[in-house]
Design an enzyme around this catalytic site. Structure first.
Site: not given
Length: 246
Positions: A144, A157
Site C-alpha cells: 500500500s 496498517y
C-alpha cells in the site's frame, strides 16, 4: 490454443472477495489451478462456481491466514499432491484500527501485524521449497502507498505494510540467482470492502474495480515475467526499484 498458465498451480490468499477473488479468477482463466485460501467458506464457494463457469478448477482452503500451523500443513499438503507451487499471491490482510498511535490497544496492533506481516513470513517459509520446484516460480505480495506515506491515524496498517515490503525485498535478494521472481504490487485505491471501511465517505464508483487490478497482477505471475525485487504501481503502471535514502 494453450493457455499461458496451463498446468500451473497458483496459491492466492484472501481469495473470497475483492482483489484476491478477482486475481484468483484471472489466474484460473489463464489456465492455472487455483488453491484459494480465505476465512469465508461462502465466498470461496462463490469463487469456485465462477472458476468452474470458466472451465477452470480450484482447491478451496478455508483457513485464517494467521493460523501459522495451518499454513505449514497446507505446504505439506501441496507437496504431497502437486510436488510444486508455481505462483503465490499474498493478498490477505486487515485494515487495522484508524486511531492515533497512543490510543491503539496492544491486541489490535498485534492482530494487524499477525495478518499483514507474520502470516506472509510463514507463507514464505512454507512455500519457498515448493516454488523452487517450479521452473518459473512467481510470488506477488500486495502492499500500500501508506507504507511510504506514513499516513496519520493508519499506524498499524502503514507499519505492517512497510515491514512487509522489506520482508519481500529481502526474499527477492536471497533468491535472485534462482528462477523464482518475487515482487510487490501496489493497487492504490480500489473498490473493495476494506477500502469502504477505511474511507466510508468515498464514492466507490470513482474507483477502479478489483477485476481491473487483477488484470495488472496477472503479468507478474507469468513465466515470461523476469523482474524481481520490484515495486509495481497499478495507478502509474510503473515498475520501480528501491533506492537508499538521499
Amino acid at each position: 490454443m494453450t493457455l499461458p498458465l496451463a498446468s500451473r498451480i497458483a496459491l492466492v490468499t484472501g481469495a473470497s472477495r475483492g482483489i484476491g477473488y478477482a486475481t484468483a479468477l484471472a489466474l484460473a482463466k489463464a489456465g492455472a489451478h487455483i488453491v484459494a485460501v480465505a476465512r469465508t467458506q461462502g465466498g470461496l464457494e462463490e469463487l469456485d462456481d465462477a472458476i468452474r463457469a470458466e472451465g477452470g478448477s480450484a482447491t478451496l482452503v478455508p483457513l485464517n491466514i494467521t493460523d501459522l500451523d495451518g499454513l505449514s500443513r497446507l505446504g505439506a499438503a501441496l507437496h504431497e499432491r502437486h510436488g510444486k507451487l508455481d505462483i503465490l499471491v499474498g493478498n490477505a490482510g486487515v485494515a487495522g484500527p484508524s486511531s492515533p498511535l497512543g490510543h491503539i490497544e496492544l491486541k489490535a496492533w498485534n492482530d494487524t501485524m499477525a495478518a499483514n506481516l507474520t502470516a506472509n513470513f510463514q507463507l514464505i517459509r512454507c512455500m519457498e521449497p515448493l516454488l523452487q520446484q517450479s521452473d518459473a516460480g512467481r510470488a506477488v505480495f500486495l502492499t500500500s502507498g501508506t507504507a511510504s506515506k506514513a499516513s496519520a491515524y493508519r499506524g498499524p496498517y502503514a507499519v505492517s505494510k512497510a515491514a512487509l515490503e522489506t520482508l519481500v525485498r529481502v526474499w527477492a535478494n536471497e533468491t535472485v540467482t534462482t528462477p523464482l521472481r518475487v515482487n510487490l504490487f501496489n493497487p492504490g485505491p480500489i473498490r473493495t470492502h476494506m477500502r469502504a471501511i477505511v474511507m466510508p465517505g468515498e464514492d466507490p464508483e470513482t474507483l477502479d474495480t478489483p477485476a481491473q487490478a487483477a488484470e495488472a497482477i496477472l503479468p507478474l505471475c507469468l513465466p515470461s515475467w523476469t523482474e524481481t525485487g520490484k515495486f509495481v504501481d497499478y495507478k502509474t503502471g510503473k515498475v520501480m526499484g528501491f533506492h537508499p535514502p538521499a
